[in-house]
Design a protein around this motif. Sequence first.
Motif, PDB file in Angstrom:
ATOM      1  N   ALA A 177       0.834  -1.212   0.000  1.00 45.00           N
ATOM      2  CA  ALA A 177       0.000   0.000   0.000  1.00 45.00           C
ATOM      3  C   ALA A 177       0.863   1.253   0.000  1.00 45.00           C
ATOM      4  N   ILE A 178       1.940   1.243   0.783  1.00 45.95           N
ATOM      5  CA  ILE A 178       2.841   2.396   0.825  1.00 45.95           C
ATOM      6  C   ILE A 178       3.452   2.648  -0.549  1.00 45.95           C
ATOM      7  N   VAL A 179       3.851   1.574  -1.227  1.00 48.07           N
ATOM      8  CA  VAL A 179       4.446   1.715  -2.562  1.00 48.07           C
ATOM      9  C   VAL A 179       3.400   2.175  -3.582  1.00 48.07           C
ATOM     10  N   LEU A 180       2.202   1.609  -3.518  1.00 46.71           N
ATOM     11  CA  LEU A 180       1.138   2.019  -4.443  1.00 46.71           C
ATOM     12  C   LEU A 180       0.791   3.494  -4.259  1.00 46.71           C
ATOM     13  N   LEU A 181       0.806   3.960  -3.033  1.00 49.62           N
ATOM     14  CA  LEU A 181       0.548   5.380  -2.774  1.00 49.62           C
ATOM     15  C   LEU A 181       1.678   6.243  -3.328  1.00 49.62           C
ATOM     16  N   GLU A 182       2.897   5.714  -3.298  1.00 50.51           N
ATOM     17  CA  GLU A 182       4.024   6.447  -3.883  1.00 50.51           C
ATOM     18  C   GLU A 182       3.864   6.545  -5.397  1.00 50.51           C
ATOM     19  N   VAL A 183       3.322   5.494  -6.000  1.00 47.62           N
ATOM     20  CA  VAL A 183       3.014   5.542  -7.434  1.00 47.62           C
ATOM     21  C   VAL A 183       1.960   6.612  -7.704  1.00 47.62           C
ATOM     22  N   ALA A 184       0.910   6.622  -6.874  1.00 44.28           N
ATOM     23  CA  ALA A 184      -0.161   7.608  -7.049  1.00 44.28           C
ATOM     24  C   ALA A 184       0.349   9.030  -6.837  1.00 44.28           C
ATOM     25  N   ARG A 185       1.314   9.206  -5.949  1.00 41.83           N
ATOM     26  CA  ARG A 185       1.880  10.535  -5.715  1.00 41.83           C
ATOM     27  C   ARG A 185       2.430  11.142  -7.010  1.00 41.83           C
ATOM     28  N   ARG A 186       2.989  10.269  -7.849  1.00 47.42           N
ATOM     29  CA  ARG A 186       3.653  10.731  -9.071  1.00 47.42           C
ATOM     30  C   ARG A 186       2.688  10.889 -10.244  1.00 47.42           C
ATOM     31  N   ARG A 187       1.456  10.386 -10.072  1.00 46.33           N
ATOM     32  CA  ARG A 187       0.467  10.455 -11.154  1.00 46.33           C
ATOM     33  C   ARG A 187      -0.827  11.033 -10.580  1.00 46.33           C
ATOM     34  N   GLN A 188      -1.067  12.300 -10.832  1.00 48.33           N
ATOM     35  CA  GLN A 188      -2.187  13.031 -10.249  1.00 48.33           C
ATOM     36  C   GLN A 188      -3.531  12.363 -10.520  1.00 48.33           C
ATOM     37  N   GLU A 189      -3.645  11.650 -11.630  1.00 48.55           N
ATOM     38  CA  GLU A 189      -4.923  11.059 -12.024  1.00 48.55           C
ATOM     39  C   GLU A 189      -5.215   9.734 -11.330  1.00 48.55           C
ATOM     40  N   LEU A 190      -4.248   9.185 -10.599  1.00 49.23           N
ATOM     41  CA  LEU A 190      -4.431   7.871  -9.981  1.00 49.23           C
ATOM     42  C   LEU A 190      -4.872   7.963  -8.524  1.00 49.23           C
ATOM     43  N   THR A 191      -5.698   7.015  -8.115  1.00 50.18           N
ATOM     44  CA  THR A 191      -5.967   6.809  -6.701  1.00 50.18           C
ATOM     45  C   THR A 191      -5.974   5.308  -6.451  1.00 50.18           C
ATOM     46  N   VAL A 192      -5.704   4.928  -5.221  1.00 50.61           N
ATOM     47  CA  VAL A 192      -5.654   3.510  -4.854  1.00 50.61           C
ATOM     48  C   VAL A 192      -6.434   3.310  -3.569  1.00 50.61           C
ATOM     49  N   ILE A 193      -7.286   2.264  -3.547  1.00 50.74           N
ATOM     50  CA  ILE A 193      -8.111   1.970  -2.382  1.00 50.74           C
ATOM     51  C   ILE A 193      -8.033   0.475  -2.065  1.00 50.74           C
ATOM     52  N   PRO A 194      -8.228   0.101  -0.803  1.00 52.09           N
ATOM     53  CA  PRO A 194      -8.333  -1.321  -0.470  1.00 52.09           C
ATOM     54  C   PRO A 194      -9.570  -1.912  -1.141  1.00 52.09           C
ATOM     55  N   ALA A 195      -9.459  -3.114  -1.650  1.00 51.17           N
ATOM     56  CA  ALA A 195     -10.581  -3.745  -2.349  1.00 51.17           C
ATOM     57  C   ALA A 195     -11.613  -4.260  -1.347  1.00 51.17           C
ATOM     58  N   PRO A 196     -12.882  -3.823  -1.465  1.00 51.20           N
ATOM     59  CA  PRO A 196     -13.937  -4.370  -0.604  1.00 51.20           C
ATOM     60  C   PRO A 196     -14.162  -5.854  -0.874  1.00 51.20           C
ATOM     61  N   LEU A 197     -14.984  -6.469  -0.033  1.00 49.09           N
ATOM     62  CA  LEU A 197     -15.125  -7.925  -0.020  1.00 49.09           C
ATOM     63  C   LEU A 197     -15.534  -8.513  -1.366  1.00 49.09           C
ATOM     64  N   GLN A 198     -16.423  -7.830  -2.103  1.00 46.39           N
ATOM     65  CA  GLN A 198     -16.855  -8.364  -3.401  1.00 46.39           C
ATOM     66  C   GLN A 198     -15.681  -8.513  -4.369  1.00 46.39           C
ATOM     67  N   PHE A 199     -14.684  -7.638  -4.228  1.00 48.64           N
ATOM     68  CA  PHE A 199     -13.544  -7.639  -5.135  1.00 48.64           C
ATOM     69  C   PHE A 199     -12.353  -8.401  -4.544  1.00 48.64           C
ATOM     70  N   ARG A 200     -12.434  -8.686  -3.252  1.00 50.64           N
ATOM     71  CA  ARG A 200     -11.317  -9.308  -2.530  1.00 50.64           C
ATOM     72  C   ARG A 200     -11.504 -10.807  -2.348  1.00 50.64           C
ATOM     73  N   ALA A 201     -12.743 -11.236  -2.163  1.00 44.34           N
ATOM     74  CA  ALA A 201     -12.979 -12.645  -1.813  1.00 44.34           C
ATOM     75  C   ALA A 201     -14.256 -13.159  -2.455  1.00 44.34           C
ATOM     76  N   GLY A 202     -14.374 -12.956  -3.760  1.00 46.54           N
ATOM     77  CA  GLY A 202     -15.561 -13.406  -4.459  1.00 46.54           C
ATOM     78  C   GLY A 202     -15.509 -14.893  -4.775  1.00 46.54           C
ATOM     79  N   PRO A 203     -16.560 -15.419  -5.381  1.00 44.58           N
ATOM     80  CA  PRO A 203     -16.597 -16.851  -5.705  1.00 44.58           C
ATOM     81  C   PRO A 203     -15.572 -17.253  -6.759  1.00 44.58           C
ATOM     82  N   GLU A 204     -15.172 -16.315  -7.621  1.00 41.43           N
ATOM     83  CA  GLU A 204     -14.165 -16.608  -8.646  1.00 41.43           C
ATOM     84  C   GLU A 204     -12.809 -16.115  -8.158  1.00 41.43           C
ATOM     85  N   ARG A 205     -11.981 -17.024  -7.665  1.00 38.18           N
ATOM     86  CA  ARG A 205     -10.726 -16.624  -7.037  1.00 38.18           C
ATOM     87  C   ARG A 205      -9.777 -15.922  -8.008  1.00 38.18           C
TER      88      ARG A 205
END
Length: 343
Positions: A177-205
């Motif tokens: 997460a720290i590294v991804l935020l560093e990537v976002a720091r350099r690209r104004q158009e990017l944001t990064v968020i933790p994936a909620p449960l539907q995207f983190r632990a769905g039926p299709e692994r």
Amino acid sequence: MQYKEFVTAYQPTITPYHISDRYAQAVHEHQGWSLQLGEALHTALTQGELVNQEVIERYDAWNIRSYAKSGAVIKSVAGNFEEESSAYTDLHFHELNAAMIDMWRPLFNPPTEWNAAERRDAINNAQGLLAVSGVKHSMLRHKIVKEFGTEDLFGQNTPAHAPFRALTGRMQELDAAIVLLEVARRRQELTVIPAPLQFRAGPERGLNANFLVLDTATNDIAGVRIRPRVMPKDLETADHSRIMFIDGITDLGNVKSVRIRKGSSQEKAIPWPGLIAAKQMQRIKMHGAGKVAGAASEHTSQMTLQYKMEARALLGKTRVDFADLSTKVGERILAKLHPDSSS
């Protein structure tokens, strides 16, 4: 991949797998809020709209109140290694969001309303809070290793070690997460968020992600899955059009050689996250311009100083190059977001 296309592979809501009725009761609120965030995000991505800000605000208020209850959740499932390990994972989503909640802002407010100074401060604060969590986790790991030894922890793979493996996974996500935020720091158009449960632990692994990176200028999105060590089976089952991997060893440099057999000098290279969090902890400013509000406030300055000292000891002579890490990971993220672009 465009928001609308990406989200077609995911369900608006899912029924989480529960190990037992006791476990379901213990994490009911935490899973419920993750699902609420996921549903709001799914709707926004599907319809091309902003995320419902009220949901985010109510969630943030709950997350602040619930922090003190996390110990009780773990205590309620203690004694069952699988339940305990899973509970740590469910709680960890909210630990990440406690630090990264401002990174949702471009999704519920027009991105143009977030000026550069506010965005920089939000990223600094998120990285600082993640670093504090990472150092605290490293201190806990040190106690566990001192008690059980590396031979027991890394020389075998038993159910009793599941909570420790979960700790390693959580620490890897904090570093990533720290590294991804560093990537976002350099690209104004990017944001990064933790994936909620539907995207983190769905039926299709093959669709599961730990983080979502969004380009708010082009409405493109990519899922990022973090692994202490990416295995062939991970690559075989993944939806590579939507998911990219970050390997803790090869991408983040989180590796250490430890003894894996008592009475033998034989060593094994194992994932050893926490180095990036420790380096980030050293970067935290205690005073003046750039001071991290959440991680180095007047009320926590003494504790923050202690964590900085711990970070120095944890890091030792290990070198962590944030510019190199963010460039390397950033190039892969941009390639995933814009596969047809040469940039």
